[in-house]
Scaffold this active site. Structure first.
Site, PDB file in Angstrom:
ATOM      1  N   GLY A   5      37.510  36.664  41.140  1.00 10.00           N
ATOM      2  CA  GLY A   5      38.644  35.731  41.228  1.00 10.00           C
ATOM      3  C   GLY A   5      38.329  34.592  42.196  1.00 10.00           C
ATOM      4  NE  ARG A  15      30.397  20.172  54.106  1.00 12.76           N
ATOM      5  CZ  ARG A  15      30.448  20.434  55.407  1.00 12.76           C
ATOM      6  NH1 ARG A  15      30.696  21.667  55.823  1.00 12.76           N
ATOM      7  NH2 ARG A  15      30.234  19.483  56.287  1.00 12.76           N
ATOM      8  CG  ASP A  97      35.819  45.657  45.514  1.00 14.13           C
ATOM      9  OD1 ASP A  97      36.162  44.809  44.661  1.00 14.13           O
ATOM     10  OD2 ASP A  97      36.460  46.692  45.738  1.00 14.13           O
ATOM     11  CB  THR A 120      38.878  38.260  47.282  1.00 13.43           C
ATOM     12  OG1 THR A 120      40.132  38.767  46.782  1.00 13.43           O
ATOM     13  CG2 THR A 120      38.449  39.147  48.428  1.00 13.43           C
ATOM     14  CG  ASP A 122      43.832  40.197  46.088  1.00 17.39           C
ATOM     15  OD1 ASP A 122      44.857  39.491  46.081  1.00 17.39           O
ATOM     16  OD2 ASP A 122      43.236  40.546  45.051  1.00 17.39           O
ATOM     17  CG  ASP A 124      41.140  43.681  47.981  1.00 18.81           C
ATOM     18  OD1 ASP A 124      40.403  42.688  48.167  1.00 18.81           O
ATOM     19  OD2 ASP A 124      41.407  44.110  46.849  1.00 18.81           O
ATOM     20  N   GLY A 165      48.540  40.450  44.708  1.00 15.55           N
ATOM     21  CA  GLY A 165      48.076  41.675  45.363  1.00 15.55           C
ATOM     22  C   GLY A 165      48.181  42.826  44.383  1.00 15.55           C
ATOM     23  NE  ARG A 166      44.213  43.095  39.517  1.00 18.31           N
ATOM     24  CZ  ARG A 166      43.445  42.029  39.346  1.00 18.31           C
ATOM     25  NH1 ARG A 166      43.926  40.989  38.703  1.00 18.31           N
ATOM     26  NH2 ARG A 166      42.212  41.997  39.804  1.00 18.31           N
ATOM     27  N   GLY A 180      60.507  36.498  57.635  1.00 17.38           N
ATOM     28  CA  GLY A 180      61.688  37.256  58.051  1.00 17.38           C
ATOM     29  C   GLY A 180      62.367  37.956  56.883  1.00 17.38           C
ATOM     30  CB  ALA A 181      61.045  39.499  53.796  1.00 19.07           C
ATOM     31  CD  GLU A 182      66.808  40.090  54.679  1.00 13.72           C
ATOM     32  OE1 GLU A 182      66.277  39.340  53.837  1.00 13.72           O
ATOM     33  OE2 GLU A 182      67.157  39.689  55.807  1.00 13.72           O
TER      34      GLU A 182
HETATM   35  P1  ATP Z   1      38.124  39.933  42.999  1.00 12.72           P
HETATM   36  O1  ATP Z   1      38.332  40.841  44.186  1.00 12.72           O
HETATM   37  O2  ATP Z   1      38.574  38.567  43.238  1.00 12.72           O
HETATM   38  O3  ATP Z   1      38.575  40.539  41.688  1.00 12.72           O
HETATM   39  P2  ATP Z   1      35.477  40.853  42.336  1.00 12.72           P
HETATM   40  O4  ATP Z   1      34.134  40.424  42.781  1.00 12.72           O
HETATM   41  O5  ATP Z   1      35.903  42.250  42.727  1.00 12.72           O
HETATM   42  O6  ATP Z   1      36.513  39.775  42.851  1.00 12.72           O
HETATM   43  P3  ATP Z   1      35.198  41.663  39.557  1.00 12.72           P
HETATM   44  O7  ATP Z   1      35.744  41.031  38.339  1.00 12.72           O
HETATM   45  O8  ATP Z   1      35.560  43.072  39.849  1.00 12.72           O
HETATM   46  O9  ATP Z   1      35.590  40.691  40.761  1.00 12.72           O
HETATM   47  O10 ATP Z   1      33.604  41.578  39.520  1.00 12.72           O
HETATM   48  C1  ATP Z   1      32.934  40.348  39.234  1.00 12.72           C
HETATM   49  C2  ATP Z   1      31.732  40.606  38.349  1.00 12.72           C
HETATM   50  O11 ATP Z   1      30.831  41.484  39.022  1.00 12.72           O
HETATM   51  C3  ATP Z   1      32.048  41.297  37.036  1.00 12.72           C
HETATM   52  O12 ATP Z   1      32.458  40.406  36.017  1.00 12.72           O
HETATM   53  C4  ATP Z   1      30.709  41.947  36.691  1.00 12.72           C
HETATM   54  O13 ATP Z   1      29.839  41.010  36.084  1.00 12.72           O
HETATM   55  C5  ATP Z   1      30.151  42.287  38.068  1.00 12.72           C
HETATM   56  N1  ATP Z   1      30.423  43.713  38.315  1.00 12.72           N
HETATM   57  C6  ATP Z   1      31.571  44.298  38.723  1.00 12.72           C
HETATM   58  N2  ATP Z   1      31.479  45.631  38.818  1.00 12.72           N
HETATM   59  C7  ATP Z   1      30.193  45.914  38.418  1.00 12.72           C
HETATM   60  C8  ATP Z   1      29.453  47.125  38.271  1.00 12.72           C
HETATM   61  N3  ATP Z   1      30.000  48.323  38.510  1.00 12.72           N
HETATM   62  N4  ATP Z   1      28.167  47.023  37.840  1.00 12.72           N
HETATM   63  C9  ATP Z   1      27.600  45.842  37.589  1.00 12.72           C
HETATM   64  N5  ATP Z   1      28.250  44.663  37.707  1.00 12.72           N
HETATM   65  C10 ATP Z   1      29.532  44.692  38.111  1.00 12.72           C
END
Ligand code: ATP
Length: 317
Positions: A5, A15, A97, A120, A122, A124, A165-166, A180-182
């Site tokens: 994302g 850069r 990740d 990212t 998120d 996370d 935040g999935r 200041g949310a409830e």
């Molecule tokens: P965000 O946290 O924003 O979703 P992200 O890096 O976790 O970012 P993903 O869509 O999970 O986003 O992963 C990005 C790309 O990394 C995937 O499209 C895929 O090409 C590669 N990828 C993810 N998991 C694996 C895996 N287990 N093995 C190989 N490639 C992977």
């Protein structure tokens, strides 16, 4: 390369990687469209001026894409061949990740060093206090909720505001405290409807007050619309509205915090590669730059700050 994302501040990181490479007398290349672009050879050399005037722009000039093919050893072999053909001998991946998991396999199979920069909204990712884009996303959510509060107050309405935040409640929790949310509902904690109603009853009166509940999109019982419907069934007298902030939280000019963080981590990624490091993510902990093995950041889950959750309730008394 940017992957997964998109997040505000990715351009500042690109850069920094390009400029720090040139500073170290290396050549820099941009891989477009994430791992899929790497497989397809969508790669261009980047000079100093190719990254001029992008620091303050949201999105990513390198674009981002998901790639099913990179999940296979065959796809990763094609990607490695594209790098070798151009004499590219090290890679910086700016992403989350999933991207680092792919990078880990890539290093194991092809021995081309990769370091990661956490990008990212998120927040996370284990091993860094903050990810690039998180601060900007929270600022955007806070600004939007402030505006919603104005109209909520004018009509004595109760608003359920859904933020991104999935899988994690970092954006929701910080936004809730800053506005200041409830109450705040996050994926990490099962929503207790009775408890929520209790707090709404305490803080919201449809005759003379308004209320805000922040809901993370990954909240387990179905998100803002679903929760709002359940509360409305029990309390038809409430004047309830739902607002889903959505993709505005991904865009916009990065905050100064994200710009500085991206600049630091991008330059540190080049330093790490010059130092023969591989399979690590650069992070920031207590204002210090840290090296976190991919294995660690992939396996561990970053927990919400436990002190912040009760604060929402204490401060809305
Ligand atoms: P965000 O946290 O924003 O979703 P992200 O890096 O976790 O970012 P993903 O869509 O999970 O986003 O992963 C990005 C790309 O990394 C995937 O499209 C895929 O090409 C590669 N990828 C993810 N998991 C694996 C895996 N287990 N093995 C190989 N490639 C992977």
């Amino acid at each position: 390369m940017t992957s997964g994302g998109d997040a505000p501040g990715m351009n500042a990181a690109i850069r920094a990687v390009v400029r720090a490479s040139l500073y170290n007398d290396c050549e820099a290349f941009g891989i477009y469209n994430g791992y899929q672009g790497m497989i397809e050879g969508d790669i261009k050399q980047l000079g100093r001026f190719d990254v001029s005037n992008i620091l303050q722009r949201g999105g990513t000039i390198l674009k981002s894409a998901r790639s099913q093919e990179f999940r296979t050893p065959e796809g990763r072999a094609k990607a490695a061949a594209q790098l070798r053909e151009r004499g590219i001998d090290a890679l910086v991946v700016i992403g989350g990740d999933g991207s680092f998991t792919g990078a880990k396999y890539f290093v194991q199979e092809h021995d081309i060093p990769v370091v990661g920069v956490p990008g990212t909204i998120d927040n996370d990712l284990y091993g860094t206090d903050s990810t690039i884009g998180y601060d900007t996303a929270v600022n955007t959510a806070v600004e939007a909720v402030d505006k919603i509060k104005d109209t909520a107050s004018a009509h004595n309405r109760l608003f359920f505001v859904e933020v991104m935040g999935r899988d994690a409640g970092f954006i929701a929790l910080r936004t809730a405290i800053a506005t200041g949310a409830e109450a705040v509902l996050v994926p990490e904690i099962e929503t207790d409807l009775t408890d929520l109603e209790h707090f709404i009853e305490r803080d919201y009166n449809p005759k003379n007050s308004s209320g805000i509940v922040i809901v993370a999109e990954g909240e387990k019982s179905g998100g803002a619309y679903s929760i709002a419907e359940k509360v409305a069934q029990k309390h038809p007298e409430y004047d309830i509205r739902v607002s889903v902030l959505g993709h505005i939280q991904r865009g916009g000019s990065p905050s100064q915090f994200d710009r500085v963080l991206a600049s630091q981590l991008g330059a540190a990624a080049v330093d790490a590669l010059m130092d023969d490091q591989k399979s690590i993510m650069l992070g920031i902990m207590n204002k210090e730059i840290v090296h976190v093995p991919f294995n660690k950041t992939i396996k561990h889950t970053k927990n919400l700050n436990p002190g912040l959750l009760p604060l929402v309730r204490i401060l809305s008394v």
